[in-house]
Scaffold this active site. Sequence first.
Site, PDB file in Angstrom:
ATOM      1  N   ARG A   1       0.809  -1.232   0.000  1.00  0.00           N
ATOM      2  CA  ARG A   1       0.000   0.000   0.000  1.00  0.00           C
ATOM      3  C   ARG A   1       0.836   1.273   0.000  1.00  0.00           C
ATOM      4  NH1 ARG A   1      -3.166  -3.192   3.340  1.00  0.00           N
ATOM      5  NH2 ARG A   1      -4.961  -3.937   2.189  1.00  0.00           N
TER       6      ARG A   1
ATOM      7  N   LYS B   1       3.184  11.488 -11.616  1.00  0.00           N
ATOM      8  CA  LYS B   1       2.393  10.555 -12.431  1.00  0.00           C
ATOM      9  C   LYS B   1       3.205   9.289 -12.622  1.00  0.00           C
ATOM     10  CE  LYS B   1      -0.513  13.478 -15.370  1.00  0.00           C
ATOM     11  NZ  LYS B   1      -0.835  13.805 -16.771  1.00  0.00           N
TER      12      LYS B   1
ATOM     13  N   GLU C   1      10.863  18.214 -25.185  1.00  0.00           N
ATOM     14  CA  GLU C   1      10.109  18.643 -23.999  1.00  0.00           C
ATOM     15  C   GLU C   1      10.679  19.959 -23.448  1.00  0.00           C
ATOM     16  OE1 GLU C   1       7.379  17.190 -23.008  1.00  0.00           O
ATOM     17  OE2 GLU C   1       7.517  15.060 -23.544  1.00  0.00           O
TER      18      GLU C   1
ATOM     19  N   LYS D   1       7.753  22.915 -14.292  1.00  0.00           N
ATOM     20  CA  LYS D   1       6.875  21.767 -14.044  1.00  0.00           C
ATOM     21  C   LYS D   1       6.391  21.785 -12.602  1.00  0.00           C
ATOM     22  CE  LYS D   1       5.500  17.206 -14.876  1.00  0.00           C
ATOM     23  NZ  LYS D   1       5.673  15.944 -15.548  1.00  0.00           N
TER      24      LYS D   1
ATOM     25  N   GLU E   1      -4.327  17.448 -12.459  1.00  0.00           N
ATOM     26  CA  GLU E   1      -4.746  17.809 -13.820  1.00  0.00           C
ATOM     27  C   GLU E   1      -6.241  18.033 -13.964  1.00  0.00           C
ATOM     28  OE1 GLU E   1      -2.478  15.884 -16.872  1.00  0.00           O
ATOM     29  OE2 GLU E   1      -3.928  16.439 -18.407  1.00  0.00           O
TER      30      GLU E   1
ATOM     31  N   ARG F   1      -2.612  21.960 -15.461  1.00  0.00           N
ATOM     32  CA  ARG F   1      -1.567  20.974 -15.768  1.00  0.00           C
ATOM     33  C   ARG F   1      -1.664  20.509 -17.221  1.00  0.00           C
ATOM     34  NH1 ARG F   1       0.820  16.118 -11.862  1.00  0.00           N
ATOM     35  NH2 ARG F   1       2.293  15.328 -13.391  1.00  0.00           N
TER      36      ARG F   1
ATOM     37  N   ASN G   1       0.580  19.370 -21.971  1.00  0.00           N
ATOM     38  CA  ASN G   1       0.296  18.500 -23.122  1.00  0.00           C
ATOM     39  C   ASN G   1       0.325  19.235 -24.455  1.00  0.00           C
ATOM     40  OD1 ASN G   1      -0.103  16.150 -21.572  1.00  0.00           O
ATOM     41  ND2 ASN G   1      -2.113  16.918 -20.965  1.00  0.00           N
TER      42      ASN G   1
ATOM     43  N   HIS H   1       0.808  17.391 -27.677  1.00  0.00           N
ATOM     44  CA  HIS H   1       0.736  15.966 -27.342  1.00  0.00           C
ATOM     45  C   HIS H   1      -0.461  15.245 -27.949  1.00  0.00           C
ATOM     46  CE1 HIS H   1       4.108  16.729 -24.794  1.00  0.00           C
ATOM     47  NE2 HIS H   1       4.080  15.537 -24.222  1.00  0.00           N
TER      48      HIS H   1
ATOM     49  N   HIS I   1       0.796  12.073 -29.547  1.00  0.00           N
ATOM     50  CA  HIS I   1       0.392  10.736 -29.074  1.00  0.00           C
ATOM     51  C   HIS I   1      -0.263   9.936 -30.200  1.00  0.00           C
ATOM     52  CE1 HIS I   1       0.157  12.016 -24.566  1.00  0.00           C
ATOM     53  NE2 HIS I   1       1.339  11.516 -24.863  1.00  0.00           N
TER      54      HIS I   1
ATOM     55  N   HIS J   1       9.046   9.579 -28.430  1.00  0.00           N
ATOM     56  CA  HIS J   1       8.032  10.510 -27.930  1.00  0.00           C
ATOM     57  C   HIS J   1       8.406  11.977 -28.224  1.00  0.00           C
ATOM     58  CE1 HIS J   1       4.974  12.221 -25.361  1.00  0.00           C
ATOM     59  NE2 HIS J   1       5.908  12.883 -24.693  1.00  0.00           N
TER      60      HIS J   1
HETATM   61  N1  LIG Z   1       5.191  10.309 -15.611  1.00  0.00           N
HETATM   62  C1  LIG Z   1       5.193  11.347 -16.423  1.00  0.00           C
HETATM   63  O1  LIG Z   1       4.782  12.456 -16.063  1.00  0.00           O
HETATM   64  C2  LIG Z   1       5.757  11.161 -17.793  1.00  0.00           C
HETATM   65  C3  LIG Z   1       6.024  12.277 -18.598  1.00  0.00           C
HETATM   66  C4  LIG Z   1       6.616  12.066 -19.842  1.00  0.00           C
HETATM   67  C5  LIG Z   1       6.924  10.782 -20.257  1.00  0.00           C
HETATM   68  N2  LIG Z   1       6.638   9.721 -19.444  1.00  0.00           N
HETATM   69  C6  LIG Z   1       6.977   8.353 -19.849  1.00  0.00           C
HETATM   70  O2  LIG Z   1       8.393   8.270 -19.974  1.00  0.00           O
HETATM   71  C7  LIG Z   1       8.714   7.225 -20.880  1.00  0.00           C
HETATM   72  C8  LIG Z   1       9.800   7.693 -21.803  1.00  0.00           C
HETATM   73  O3  LIG Z   1      10.927   8.020 -21.038  1.00  0.00           O
HETATM   74  P1  LIG Z   1      12.387   8.099 -21.684  1.00  0.00           P
HETATM   75  O4  LIG Z   1      12.333   8.911 -22.906  1.00  0.00           O
HETATM   76  O5  LIG Z   1      13.307   8.471 -20.588  1.00  0.00           O
HETATM   77  O6  LIG Z   1      12.607   6.601 -22.192  1.00  0.00           O
HETATM   78  P2  LIG Z   1      13.358   5.311 -21.586  1.00  0.00           P
HETATM   79  O7  LIG Z   1      13.195   5.225 -20.132  1.00  0.00           O
HETATM   80  O8  LIG Z   1      12.883   4.172 -22.411  1.00  0.00           O
HETATM   81  O9  LIG Z   1      14.874   5.614 -21.928  1.00  0.00           O
HETATM   82  C9  LIG Z   1      15.288   5.691 -23.277  1.00  0.00           C
HETATM   83  C10 LIG Z   1      16.437   4.733 -23.561  1.00  0.00           C
HETATM   84  O10 LIG Z   1      17.636   5.249 -23.011  1.00  0.00           O
HETATM   85  C11 LIG Z   1      18.238   4.282 -22.152  1.00  0.00           C
HETATM   86  N3  LIG Z   1      18.920   5.058 -21.127  1.00  0.00           N
HETATM   87  C12 LIG Z   1      18.362   5.706 -20.084  1.00  0.00           C
HETATM   88  N4  LIG Z   1      19.288   6.423 -19.452  1.00  0.00           N
HETATM   89  C13 LIG Z   1      20.466   6.221 -20.081  1.00  0.00           C
HETATM   90  C14 LIG Z   1      21.777   6.723 -19.902  1.00  0.00           C
HETATM   91  N5  LIG Z   1      22.053   7.632 -18.954  1.00  0.00           N
HETATM   92  N6  LIG Z   1      22.742   6.281 -20.729  1.00  0.00           N
HETATM   93  C15 LIG Z   1      22.449   5.418 -21.729  1.00  0.00           C
HETATM   94  N7  LIG Z   1      21.225   4.931 -21.970  1.00  0.00           N
HETATM   95  C16 LIG Z   1      20.239   5.346 -21.156  1.00  0.00           C
HETATM   96  C17 LIG Z   1      17.110   3.414 -21.701  1.00  0.00           C
HETATM   97  O11 LIG Z   1      17.556   2.155 -21.290  1.00  0.00           O
HETATM   98  C18 LIG Z   1      16.260   3.344 -22.960  1.00  0.00           C
HETATM   99  O12 LIG Z   1      16.798   2.407 -23.845  1.00  0.00           O
HETATM  100  C19 LIG Z   1       7.420   6.863 -21.586  1.00  0.00           C
HETATM  101  O13 LIG Z   1       6.976   5.634 -21.101  1.00  0.00           O
HETATM  102  C20 LIG Z   1       6.462   7.974 -21.188  1.00  0.00           C
HETATM  103  O14 LIG Z   1       5.124   7.532 -21.125  1.00  0.00           O
HETATM  104  C21 LIG Z   1       6.071   9.890 -18.240  1.00  0.00           C
HETATM  105 ZN   LIG Z   2       5.708  14.481 -23.318  1.00  0.00          ZN
END
Ligand SMILES: NC(=O)c1ccc[n+]([C@@H]2O[C@H](COP(=O)([O-])OP(=O)(O)OC[C@H]3O[C@@H](n4cnc5c(N)ncnc54)[C@H](O)[C@@H]3O)[C@@H](O)[C@H]2O)c1
Ligand SMILES: [Zn+2]
Length: 367
Positions: free
Chosen positions: A121, A143, A185, A227, A237, A241, A245, A248, A252, A265
């Site tokens: 929990r 999130k 971003e 942020k 949101e 917030r 987007n 987006h 998306h 993305h």
């Molecule tokens: N929670 C939120 O508010 C929010 C906001 C935006 C995006 N997201 C989510 O984030 C995700 C995308 O995140 P991302 O772009 O970081 O992708 P990711 O976590 O897949 O990382 C991208 C790639 O880089 C690699 N990597 C990470 N750090 C590294 C480093 N320092 N050196 C070498 N390789 C490295 C990872 O293994 C992966 O292959 C999506 O699932 C998206 O939905 C969430």
């Molecule tokens: Zn985004």
Amino acid sequence: MRIVKVPLGNRSYDIKIGTGLLARIGRECAHLGLSRRCTIISDRHVAPRYATVVREALASAGFAPGLITIPAGETAKSLKVLASCYDQLAAQRLERKSFIVALGGGVVGDLAGFVAATYLRGLPFIQVPTTLLAQVDSSVGGKVGLNLKAGKNLVGAFYQPRLVLCDLATLASLPMREYRAGLGEVIKYGIIYDGRLFGRLERDLPKLLRRGPRTLAAVVARCCEIKAEVVRQDETESGLRAILNFGHTIGHALEAISHYGKYLHGEAIAIGQVAAAKLSAQLLGLPASEVQRIERLFQRAGLPTRLNLNAPAKRKLLAAMTLDKKVSAGEIKFVLARRIGAAEFGHQIPAALLAGAINPQPSTRNR
Ligand SMILES: NC(=O)c1ccc[n+]([C@@H]2O[C@H](COP(=O)([O-])OP(=O)(O)OC[C@H]3O[C@@H](n4cnc5c(N)ncnc54)[C@H](O)[C@@H]3O)[C@@H](O)[C@H]2O)c1
Ligand SMILES: [Zn+2]
């Protein structure tokens, strides 16, 4: 080290930004008064590079860290990987006061955060983002969640971390394409909230592309401040917030119709933001010169800005937009910019304008 505060009452926390912070994580966690036992969740690309330093730093501050390594990439945000994390936590005998360290990009942060929100929990958790996207966006704001076959991020929670530790040195190993996607971003924050940041990005882009530590620290900190400010005003949101987007809805949809394979993305939302800027010009009077500055900055960052879709692909894209989570009662509401630095949420877009915006290039007949 720069510190950005996220003021959310008894769920407030700090975002610490600097170089070499991984090695300080033990001391940082000690300040938070967390219990001894903890687990690092990381992925197969990040763990081999950075888990040892994090583990040793935690151990030397008296913690007893375990490690769970998940596959790299979006597919790890799944129920299957979630279940395997729960099983491993149980095997490691994590207790109510134990904590979780999410070490990786947004995928690790979202999944490990959801694990933390739900196991026993709720356990405290620390975000240690290692991609630019995660440092400026996903690790801040609480999130967390995962994907279902039916769609992205369909399961989740609002669950704030106790600390976000952004070690800029980890970005040195990030592949260039991932780094550029993070800039998608970063530029967004300038467009929606801070014209001065946008100007700075125009000026300092070469330094930023070289990952110069001083520029990077200032820019990451400013994005986190924005942020944090938006999340402070509207954590769950219900309104403001949504400006995060910007670009987006189209982004998306583009990711969805290309089955999350073609665009990262940050690339998809670069295209989406340029389209949203063009709609903003038509509907809110965003000056044409600012639309050009926006498109130019994404181009200079090495991000795509346009699509050339055939008619069936265009229809698919429009259909995908109406499936977006942000759509309520079938109405597509858009975030638009009145000028660079000021965005507004809740604009309804006439279907004909939308169709024009997603394929703005003049179509050549008989092609
Ligand atoms: N929670 C939120 O508010 C929010 C906001 C935006 C995006 N997201 C989510 O984030 C995700 C995308 O995140 P991302 O772009 O970081 O992708 P990711 O976590 O897949 O990382 C991208 C790639 O880089 C690699 N990597 C990470 N750090 C590294 C480093 N320092 N050196 C070498 N390789 C490295 C990872 O293994 C992966 O292959 C999506 O699932 C998206 O939905 C969430
Ligand atoms: Zn985004």
